[in-house]
Design a protein around this motif. Structure first.
Motif, PDB file in Angstrom:
ATOM      1  N   ARG A 117       0.844  -1.177   0.000  1.00 11.84           N
ATOM      2  CA  ARG A 117       0.000   0.000   0.000  1.00 11.84           C
ATOM      3  C   ARG A 117       0.890   1.241   0.000  1.00 11.84           C
ATOM      4  O   ARG A 117       1.944   1.258   0.631  1.00 11.84           O
ATOM      5  CB  ARG A 117      -0.898   0.042   1.239  1.00 11.84           C
ATOM      6  CG  ARG A 117      -2.107  -0.862   1.186  1.00 11.84           C
ATOM      7  CD  ARG A 117      -3.112  -0.409   0.150  1.00 11.84           C
ATOM      8  NE  ARG A 117      -4.343  -1.186   0.220  1.00 11.84           N
ATOM      9  CZ  ARG A 117      -4.507  -2.384  -0.318  1.00 11.84           C
ATOM     10  NH1 ARG A 117      -3.481  -2.959  -0.940  1.00 11.84           N
ATOM     11  NH2 ARG A 117      -5.661  -3.022  -0.225  1.00 11.84           N
ATOM     12  N   GLN A 137      -2.469   2.090   9.259  1.00 14.72           N
ATOM     13  CA  GLN A 137      -3.635   1.858   8.407  1.00 14.72           C
ATOM     14  C   GLN A 137      -3.250   1.100   7.139  1.00 14.72           C
ATOM     15  O   GLN A 137      -3.946   0.158   6.720  1.00 14.72           O
ATOM     16  CB  GLN A 137      -4.291   3.193   8.038  1.00 14.72           C
ATOM     17  CG  GLN A 137      -5.522   3.066   7.147  1.00 14.72           C
ATOM     18  CD  GLN A 137      -6.645   2.292   7.803  1.00 14.72           C
ATOM     19  OE1 GLN A 137      -6.828   2.380   9.023  1.00 14.72           O
ATOM     20  NE2 GLN A 137      -7.391   1.538   7.006  1.00 14.72           N
ATOM     21  N   ALA A 138      -2.151   1.497   6.516  1.00 14.57           N
ATOM     22  CA  ALA A 138      -1.697   0.820   5.299  1.00 14.57           C
ATOM     23  C   ALA A 138      -1.329  -0.626   5.586  1.00 14.57           C
ATOM     24  O   ALA A 138      -1.570  -1.522   4.760  1.00 14.57           O
ATOM     25  CB  ALA A 138      -0.509   1.569   4.696  1.00 14.57           C
ATOM     26  N   GLU A 141      -4.505  -2.850   5.816  1.00 16.31           N
ATOM     27  CA  GLU A 141      -5.068  -3.096   4.486  1.00 16.31           C
ATOM     28  C   GLU A 141      -4.202  -4.082   3.699  1.00 16.31           C
ATOM     29  O   GLU A 141      -4.723  -4.985   3.027  1.00 16.31           O
ATOM     30  CB  GLU A 141      -5.195  -1.774   3.735  1.00 16.31           C
ATOM     31  CG  GLU A 141      -6.192  -0.795   4.352  1.00 16.31           C
ATOM     32  CD  GLU A 141      -6.190   0.545   3.644  1.00 16.31           C
ATOM     33  OE1 GLU A 141      -5.449   0.688   2.638  1.00 16.31           O
ATOM     34  OE2 GLU A 141      -6.918   1.452   4.084  1.00 16.31           O
ATOM     35  N   GLU A 145      -5.135  -7.945   2.421  1.00 11.20           N
ATOM     36  CA  GLU A 145      -5.032  -8.302   1.006  1.00 11.20           C
ATOM     37  C   GLU A 145      -4.109  -9.501   0.820  1.00 11.20           C
ATOM     38  O   GLU A 145      -4.394 -10.408   0.020  1.00 11.20           O
ATOM     39  CB  GLU A 145      -4.516  -7.124   0.188  1.00 11.20           C
ATOM     40  CG  GLU A 145      -4.364  -7.432  -1.297  1.00 11.20           C
ATOM     41  CD  GLU A 145      -3.775  -6.286  -2.088  1.00 11.20           C
ATOM     42  OE1 GLU A 145      -3.023  -6.547  -3.044  1.00 11.20           O
ATOM     43  OE2 GLU A 145      -4.073  -5.121  -1.762  1.00 11.20           O
TER      44      GLU A 145
END
Length: 220
Positions: A117, A137-138, A141, A145
């Motif tokens: 990300r 946050q990245a 995510e 994934e």
């Protein structure tokens, strides 16, 4: 899935990831990585499908990564390697950072990329602030994934993401920032340079300096 979170300490990023993975329905065990024998025992007891390492200060032992996939959360873009990616990005004044989830191999931070990300680097943000917000946050995510690319019994991801071009400012191996690079030259450094050095060294704690004849640390 059964997941083992392997971490040096149960820091903010690890706590956030722990919550997100449990909310996603995974069975999550946490182990502090303090010695190879402890990590080996934790893997044997938990018998996880995957090991996820969001915050480490040691290499995962070969006795672990060679027998089951271990995903390392690296706070730098694909192609960047080393323990101080965020420090260098702030010091250089990069406008964009990244988080890469890669598979542990014999070579440090050089395994197959499962997910990544990007995030903008706030101009006035310290390394610590970026880590607590954008990086965390990245990372959540990217890990979610990466887990979507897992197949039972596979040695690697079911499919690999299309990787971006290597970062222009960094890339390759970057060790810890030498203290000389953080040192402030009050006669030559512009204000923006001084601030980048201080923000990059946040959490060390701070830049070593001498003000009014007294040794001190500069931060925030």
């Amino acid at each position: 899935m059964k997941l083992l979170l392997l971490c040096h300490a149960f820091n903010g990023l690890t706590q956030r990831l722990h919550c997100a993975l449990r909310e996603a329905g995974h069975a999550v065990t946490v182990e502090l990585d303090i010695a190879d024998a402890v990590t080996e025992e934790a893997v044997a007891l938990a018998d996880p499908d995957l090991v996820v390492a969001p915050f480490l200060k040691r290499r995962i032992p070969e006795s672990v990564w060679s027998v089951r996939p271990c995903l390392v959360v690296h706070p730098g873009p694909p192609g960047d390697r080393g323990p101080a990616a965020l420090d260098w990005a702030v010091l250089r004044g990069d406008r964009e950072g990244g988080v890469t989830v890669l598979q542990a191999t014999a070579e440090f931070d050089a395994g197959p990329v499962w997910a990544f990300r990007r995030f903008p680097i706030r101009a006035d943000a310290s390394k610590a602030s970026l880590y607590r917000h954008e990086v965390t946050q990245a990372a959540v995510e990217a890990v979610l994934e990466a887990l979507s690319r897992w197949q039972p019994g596979a040695a690697g991801p079911a499919c690999t993401p299309a990787l971006p071009a290597p970062p222009s400012g960094g890339g390759g191996w970057q060790g810890p920032v030498p203290k000389e690079r953080h040192a402030i030259d009050w006669h030559r450094d512009e204000t923006a340079t001084v601030l980048r050095k201080i923000r990059s060294a946040e959490g060390h704690p701070g830049v070593a300096d001498v003000l009014f004849g007294r040794a001190c640390r500069l931060h925030d």
